[in-house]
Design a protein around this motif. Structure first.
Motif, mmCIF file in Angstrom:
data_model
loop_
_atom_site.group_PDB
_atom_site.id
_atom_site.type_symbol
_atom_site.label_atom_id
_atom_site.label_comp_id
_atom_site.label_asym_id
_atom_site.label_seq_id
_atom_site.Cartn_x
_atom_site.Cartn_y
_atom_site.Cartn_z
ATOM 1 N N ALA A 161 0.841 -1.202 0.000
ATOM 2 C CA ALA A 161 0.000 0.000 0.000
ATOM 3 C C ALA A 161 0.873 1.248 0.000
ATOM 4 C CB ALA A 161 -0.928 -0.001 1.210
ATOM 5 N N GLU A 162 1.939 1.204 0.800
ATOM 6 C CA GLU A 162 2.845 2.366 0.863
ATOM 7 C C GLU A 162 3.538 2.606 -0.473
ATOM 8 O OE1 GLU A 162 5.573 1.796 4.095
ATOM 9 O OE2 GLU A 162 3.963 1.903 5.582
ATOM 10 N N ALA A 163 4.012 1.526 -1.098
ATOM 11 C CA ALA A 163 4.710 1.656 -2.379
ATOM 12 C C ALA A 163 3.765 2.217 -3.443
ATOM 13 C CB ALA A 163 5.258 0.300 -2.815
ATOM 14 N N TRP A 164 2.546 1.727 -3.446
ATOM 15 C CA TRP A 164 1.560 2.168 -4.421
ATOM 16 C C TRP A 164 1.208 3.648 -4.191
ATOM 17 C CZ3 TRP A 164 -4.212 2.346 -4.584
ATOM 18 C CH2 TRP A 164 -4.703 2.261 -5.893
ATOM 19 N N ALA A 165 1.072 4.010 -2.913
ATOM 20 C CA ALA A 165 0.723 5.385 -2.567
ATOM 21 C C ALA A 165 1.835 6.361 -2.956
ATOM 22 C CB ALA A 165 0.426 5.481 -1.069
ATOM 23 N N SER A 166 3.099 5.978 -2.755
ATOM 24 C CA SER A 166 4.200 6.866 -3.180
ATOM 25 C C SER A 166 4.210 7.010 -4.685
ATOM 26 C CB SER A 166 5.569 6.317 -2.811
ATOM 27 O OG SER A 166 5.607 5.887 -1.526
ATOM 28 N N THR A 167 3.928 5.910 -5.381
ATOM 29 C CA THR A 167 3.852 5.977 -6.840
ATOM 30 C C THR A 167 2.828 7.027 -7.269
ATOM 31 O OG1 THR A 167 4.376 3.635 -7.024
ATOM 32 C CG2 THR A 167 3.314 4.650 -8.925
ATOM 33 N N ALA A 168 1.637 6.928 -6.668
ATOM 34 C CA ALA A 168 0.576 7.874 -7.013
ATOM 35 C C ALA A 168 1.028 9.310 -6.751
ATOM 36 C CB ALA A 168 -0.684 7.553 -6.217
ATOM 37 N N ALA A 169 1.695 9.533 -5.638
ATOM 38 C CA ALA A 169 2.085 10.895 -5.270
ATOM 39 C C ALA A 169 3.214 11.423 -6.164
ATOM 40 C CB ALA A 169 2.489 10.945 -3.799
ATOM 41 N N ILE A 170 4.167 10.561 -6.485
ATOM 42 C CA ILE A 170 5.242 11.005 -7.382
ATOM 43 C C ILE A 170 4.653 11.378 -8.736
ATOM 44 C CG2 ILE A 170 7.285 10.238 -8.677
ATOM 45 C CD1 ILE A 170 8.094 8.626 -6.179
ATOM 46 N N LEU A 171 3.762 10.549 -9.255
ATOM 47 C CA LEU A 171 3.137 10.831 -10.555
ATOM 48 C C LEU A 171 2.275 12.094 -10.492
ATOM 49 C CD1 LEU A 171 2.136 7.195 -11.588
ATOM 50 C CD2 LEU A 171 4.005 8.583 -12.528
ATOM 51 N N ALA A 172 1.521 12.255 -9.412
ATOM 52 C CA ALA A 172 0.666 13.439 -9.281
ATOM 53 C C ALA A 172 1.517 14.712 -9.288
ATOM 54 C CB ALA A 172 -0.162 13.357 -8.004
ATOM 55 N N GLY A 173 2.643 14.683 -8.599
ATOM 56 C CA GLY A 173 3.541 15.838 -8.599
ATOM 57 C C GLY A 173 4.073 16.120 -9.999
#
Lengths: 348, 348
Positions: free
Chosen positions: B119-131
């Motif tokens: 969940a953490e890895a997926w969430a960081s992915t989402a945040a890096i892409l959103a940025g």
């Protein structure tokens, strides 16, 4: 291909990084090191995207390399930015057999006496920032182009689509890896198309053609060619990622299996009776060479490599068919046909 | 300030996110959720940067809001991108009292049955892409502006400087937090200037003024004002981060201490005899309320809050002095003087 033509791109990138490094020196040694690491991250690739921009531009009679070079640079830096953030997402510390930005900054932190966890946090910071800087320059290189409003809008539209679709593909790719539910081959192909084919093939080819004033029909054909050949390239990549020769590819044949990467090989196998013998090893972080050999044998037994290879060849063939339009210049058609051939016959 | 004027910015952002969400729906629910999360991340701030762009533009007689709005949007999205990547770097799951992108995607992953680490890895992915998506649109909004080559070059130069210097500041900030060697007050101020003052104050003010055709002397004065007021703002922020009222600020008064954030408070204390009583608690991840109270008492005893407050007021005062040039329009000077006052008297 186009080794000579991309020399202008090398020169331009070299100039950009030299100026950035000088400018960074006002902000301390670590920031200079960050730019050094970014410079290194931009090297060592095959320069496929710049070559595609220039091939399309030249193919449609473009002659002003002061215009085409920044466009080529833009797509190369976009690629650099994506690789860097992809490595952060995957937690990788090396790329192309060398320490990547996180790898370099982890080593740097340990040299400075940081503890391991701190070193990792610092290294991710450096890599996230480096990706942001590369992404920013990708936009800036296009934005500064001295072209009219309509042309700028079209080129920026291609870049925007590339960023938008790649982010969707990257999110899907990570979602697939995390979820572990086997995909269908169609789902694998859609993810390859979104994550890689659009920004790496469709967009650079179309940008070069648009800049040269190519007819709409040709731009559409290049888009279709790009999506199809991009898929063929990635299918071959995934095949080499499990069955390639590490000495030739420079890539581990364990990494994809350990990561549990959802490839066409895996999608094929998941619908066969070999699947129960393969599934337990996928995503096993400490998979041994011997276990990987077993997985490869099972994949061979169920015909996965043949299926992936046949699929790659089918896409390459459809890509070549897309070039069969009278508006496609002969020289460009020949170049792209050679590219299509090499996409599926390469060993690295 | 300028609540009414930034309405055009809200409208434009709303339109942008609505279009992106529609477009994202071709790429699956998770990507729509990513855009929803990005939309939410762009809300809830004070819209300081757009207000500064518009105040400067209007102040120098600019009247075409079809030009100034995209510039204002650009700096707001740049801010959004930086906050998002800053949260990834800090491992934070909330911002402004609500779940941030990583927080929302962590919850989403757990709903879908993912394990915590996944969940953490997926969430960081989402945040890096959103940025990355927000950063891309920040560039795109400026690049599409229908202005001449020289004007575009100047505006893009301001954006480029903002990105370049902020990345240097962010790297330095994380380096300082990781290294734990106490900084001097000058070093703290330099980091605040680089990390925040340039992109948040200097660049938006200068961009608005440049777009309105302001004289060079005024643009220089706004740059100086921006750097000084940006520092004053951040000094006050750091003061409120330890001595503020959480009910009013909406921010924990434990977070900065737990993180070991290197502020002017800490820099001051590190040169006093109270330091040995304070140092052990900085960067203590499980710092209690009672321990934080002790640290606050020691900081008060050595005069840290007074020093930080006096420093903030000094910078605000120097900022106001920078406006004392005949080329500065009266209305703009009044607006910015009010801003300078509120920067150091605010309670949130």
């Amino acid at each position: 291909m186009h080794e000579i033509k991309t020399l202008g791109v090398e020169t331009e990138l070299h100039r950009f990084f030299a100026a950035a490094r000088l400018r960074a020196s006002d902000y301390g040694d670590h920031y200079v090191a960050l730019w050094d690491a970014l410079d290194q991250a931009s090297r060592g690739g095959k320069r496929v995207r710049p070559a595609l921009v220039l091939a399309a531009y030249d193919g449609f009679g473009g002659t002003d390399h002061a215009l085409s070079t920044p466009v080529a640079v833009s797509f190369e830096l976009l690629h650099t930015a994506f690789l860097i953030h992809d490595d952060v997402i995957d937690g990788d510390l090396s790329r192309r057999g060398m320490a990547n930005i996180s790898g370099r900054f982890t080593a740097r932190a340990l040299e400075y006496g940081a503890r391991t966890l701190q070193a990792e946090a610092w290294a991710s910071t450096a890599a996230i920032l480096a990706g942001d800087l590369a992404l920013s320059e990708a936009h800036r290189a296009l934005a500064l182009l001295p072209v009219d409003t309509e042309m700028r809008g079209r080129l920026l539209g291609l870049l925007d689509r590339a960023v938008f679709v790649s982010a969707a593909g990257e999110l899907a790719d990570v979602t697939n890896t995390v979820s572990r539910v086997p995909l269908t081959i169609d789902q694998v192909i859609t993810t390859l198309e979104h994550k890689t084919a659009i920004y790496s093939f469709e967009a650079p080819l179309q940008a070069g053609a648009v800049l040269a004033g190519a007819p709409e029909e040709a731009i559409d054909a290049l888009g279709l060619f790009g999506r199809l050949i991009g898929i063929a390239f990635q299918l071959t990549d995934d095949l080499l990622g499990v069955f390639g020769d590490p000495e030739t590819t420079g890539k581990s044949v364990l990494a994809d299996l350990r990561e549990g990467k959802q490839t066409a090989l895996i999608a094929h196998a998941s619908a066969t009776d070999r699947w129960p013998l393969i599934a337990p090893f996928l995503g096993k972080h400490d998979l041994t060479e011997a276990e990987a050999d077993q997985v490869r044998n099972h994949l061979r037994d169920c015909g996965a490599p043949e299926t992936a290879d046949a699929l790659a060849r089918e896409y390459a063939s459809r890509a070549v068919d897309a070039l069969e339009t009278p508006v496609m210049p002969d020289v460009l058609r020949v170049t792209l046909t050679q590219l299509a051939l090499s996409a599926v016959t390469r060993r690295k």
